[in-house]
Design a protein around this motif. Sequence first.
Motif, PDB file in Angstrom:
ATOM      1  N   LEU A   1     -22.824  26.480  89.309  1.00 38.53           N
ATOM      2  CA  LEU A   1     -23.736  25.650  88.538  1.00 38.53           C
ATOM      3  C   LEU A   1     -25.172  25.759  89.039  1.00 38.53           C
ATOM      4  O   LEU A   1     -26.119  25.512  88.285  1.00 38.53           O
ATOM      5  CB  LEU A   1     -23.265  24.190  88.606  1.00 38.53           C
ATOM      6  N   GLY A   2     -25.336  26.165  90.282  1.00 38.55           N
ATOM      7  CA  GLY A   2     -26.654  26.116  90.888  1.00 38.55           C
ATOM      8  C   GLY A   2     -26.927  24.709  91.393  1.00 38.55           C
ATOM      9  O   GLY A   2     -26.114  23.793  91.229  1.00 38.55           O
ATOM     10  N   ALA A   3     -28.062  24.525  92.017  1.00 33.75           N
ATOM     11  CA  ALA A   3     -28.409  23.234  92.608  1.00 33.75           C
ATOM     12  C   ALA A   3     -28.849  22.272  91.508  1.00 33.75           C
ATOM     13  O   ALA A   3     -30.030  21.963  91.339  1.00 33.75           O
ATOM     14  CB  ALA A   3     -29.502  23.407  93.647  1.00 33.75           C
ATOM     15  N   ARG A   4     -27.865  21.811  90.757  1.00 38.05           N
ATOM     16  CA  ARG A   4     -28.110  20.902  89.635  1.00 38.05           C
ATOM     17  C   ARG A   4     -27.061  19.800  89.624  1.00 38.05           C
ATOM     18  O   ARG A   4     -25.974  19.961  90.179  1.00 38.05           O
ATOM     19  CB  ARG A   4     -28.047  21.656  88.297  1.00 38.05           C
ATOM     20  N   THR A   5     -27.389  18.710  88.956  1.00 36.34           N
ATOM     21  CA  THR A   5     -26.455  17.602  88.810  1.00 36.34           C
ATOM     22  C   THR A   5     -26.264  17.295  87.330  1.00 36.34           C
ATOM     23  O   THR A   5     -27.238  17.080  86.603  1.00 36.34           O
ATOM     24  CB  THR A   5     -26.975  16.340  89.517  1.00 36.34           C
ATOM     25  N   ILE A   6     -25.011  17.311  86.877  1.00 40.91           N
ATOM     26  CA  ILE A   6     -24.675  16.891  85.519  1.00 40.91           C
ATOM     27  C   ILE A   6     -24.312  15.417  85.564  1.00 40.91           C
ATOM     28  O   ILE A   6     -23.418  15.005  86.323  1.00 40.91           O
ATOM     29  CB  ILE A   6     -23.512  17.708  84.945  1.00 40.91           C
ATOM     30  N   ASN A   7     -25.020  14.615  84.771  1.00 44.59           N
ATOM     31  CA  ASN A   7     -24.740  13.186  84.672  1.00 44.59           C
ATOM     32  C   ASN A   7     -24.009  12.924  83.352  1.00 44.59           C
ATOM     33  O   ASN A   7     -24.496  13.320  82.287  1.00 44.59           O
ATOM     34  CB  ASN A   7     -26.033  12.382  84.676  1.00 44.59           C
ATOM     35  N   VAL A   8     -22.871  12.276  83.427  1.00 42.27           N
ATOM     36  CA  VAL A   8     -22.095  11.951  82.228  1.00 42.27           C
ATOM     37  C   VAL A   8     -22.071  10.433  82.074  1.00 42.27           C
ATOM     38  O   VAL A   8     -21.524   9.718  82.921  1.00 42.27           O
ATOM     39  CB  VAL A   8     -20.660  12.504  82.323  1.00 42.27           C
ATOM     40  N   ASP A   9     -22.703   9.943  81.019  1.00 47.89           N
ATOM     41  CA  ASP A   9     -22.782   8.504  80.765  1.00 47.89           C
ATOM     42  C   ASP A   9     -21.852   8.134  79.617  1.00 47.89           C
ATOM     43  O   ASP A   9     -21.987   8.657  78.506  1.00 47.89           O
ATOM     44  CB  ASP A   9     -24.215   8.111  80.410  1.00 47.89           C
ATOM     45  N   CYS A  10     -20.926   7.230  79.900  1.00 54.54           N
ATOM     46  CA  CYS A  10     -19.926   6.812  78.915  1.00 54.54           C
ATOM     47  C   CYS A  10     -20.138   5.339  78.571  1.00 54.54           C
ATOM     48  O   CYS A  10     -20.017   4.471  79.443  1.00 54.54           O
ATOM     49  CB  CYS A  10     -18.518   7.003  79.478  1.00 54.54           C
ATOM     50  N   ASP A  11     -20.473   5.073  77.324  1.00 56.14           N
ATOM     51  CA  ASP A  11     -20.709   3.705  76.872  1.00 56.14           C
ATOM     52  C   ASP A  11     -19.666   3.333  75.821  1.00 56.14           C
ATOM     53  O   ASP A  11     -19.628   3.933  74.738  1.00 56.14           O
ATOM     54  CB  ASP A  11     -22.115   3.580  76.295  1.00 56.14           C
ATOM     55  N   VAL A  12     -18.843   2.355  76.146  1.00 53.01           N
ATOM     56  CA  VAL A  12     -17.775   1.913  75.245  1.00 53.01           C
ATOM     57  C   VAL A  12     -18.364   0.980  74.200  1.00 53.01           C
ATOM     58  O   VAL A  12     -18.848  -0.106  74.520  1.00 53.01           O
ATOM     59  CB  VAL A  12     -16.654   1.210  76.027  1.00 53.01           C
ATOM     60  N   LEU A  13     -18.320   1.399  72.950  1.00 54.33           N
ATOM     61  CA  LEU A  13     -18.847   0.586  71.848  1.00 54.33           C
ATOM     62  C   LEU A  13     -17.785  -0.346  71.289  1.00 54.33           C
ATOM     63  O   LEU A  13     -18.078  -1.498  70.944  1.00 54.33           O
ATOM     64  CB  LEU A  13     -19.390   1.488  70.740  1.00 54.33           C
ATOM     65  N   ASP A  14     -16.555   0.142  71.163  1.00 53.75           N
ATOM     66  CA  ASP A  14     -15.412  -0.663  70.731  1.00 53.75           C
ATOM     67  C   ASP A  14     -14.238  -0.324  71.636  1.00 53.75           C
ATOM     68  O   ASP A  14     -13.949   0.859  71.854  1.00 53.75           O
ATOM     69  CB  ASP A  14     -15.028  -0.376  69.280  1.00 53.75           C
ATOM     70  N   ALA A  15     -13.571  -1.341  72.142  1.00 54.51           N
ATOM     71  CA  ALA A  15     -12.469  -1.126  73.082  1.00 54.51           C
ATOM     72  C   ALA A  15     -11.148  -1.589  72.488  1.00 54.51           C
ATOM     73  O   ALA A  15     -11.019  -2.751  72.096  1.00 54.51           O
ATOM     74  CB  ALA A  15     -12.744  -1.867  74.386  1.00 54.51           C
ATOM     75  N   ASP A  16     -10.187  -0.682  72.420  1.00 53.65           N
ATOM     76  CA  ASP A  16      -8.837  -1.034  71.993  1.00 53.65           C
ATOM     77  C   ASP A  16      -7.834  -0.208  72.798  1.00 53.65           C
ATOM     78  O   ASP A  16      -6.927   0.410  72.260  1.00 53.65           O
ATOM     79  CB  ASP A  16      -8.647  -0.781  70.492  1.00 53.65           C
TER      80      ASP A  16
END
Length: 249
Positions: A108-123
């Motif tokens: 990947l090289g000197a990088r950071t992947i940020n994964v943001d997970c926002d729950v809009l509806d939860a079931d």
Amino acid sequence: MTRTDGRGHDAPRALTIETGLQRNPVGSVLVRTGGTTILVAASIDEGAPPWLDKAGHGWLTAEYAMHPCANPRRQRRDGRKGPIDGRTSEIQRLIGRALRACVNLERLGARTINVDCDVLDADGGTRTASVTGGFVAVAMALESLRARGLVGPGVLRKPVAAISVGLLGGHPLLDLCYVEDRDADVDLNVVGTADQEVVEVQGTAEGAPVPREKIDAMLDLAMNAMPGLVKAQKEALQQAGIDLGKLVG
């Protein structure tokens, strides 16, 4: 047994993955499974975490949050006052571990992947849906780097996906909705590949110990669902014009 939504014991909920929801992240996905809806965004920062101390090696991290109105009764945003709660910390660590398994971080090289997970509806199944949708967002982020000549083939290993499975009234059930998850004797979250490889199994008995054969039956249900989940991921990426072959190599 009869399920609340009429599905068979081995039937997953309907899954849709829509890409390109946001302008700013290099990868964005809206994933829907049953009554659960999650917005997942992947962004890239130049530079790896200082503690990593591996030249040319990258990192992937995840954050997870519930929208205040994701459930029937409005809740205060987690972390609004004080640190995030234990459940949120546990879930985002699971998502991060699962998605790191699909990336060759040394490429990947000197990088950071940020994964943001926002729950809009939860079931039910929010963490597993975050992983399944998260892979698509990560692949989109990696494609943005490949298109600029910053990474090459092999930066991605293979798709990973996740699904929940539980034991309710002695019966193994795939892809639990909220009421099933609430009442289950066992709830497992399984991360794997279409090739029947296991990345992680997270779960516990909620009461009495569970016979090994019941756990095996639940794992079989979950792993047999992986090809269908990966198919949906690949279709979403194809519709976004992304050729996985150029990332996997």
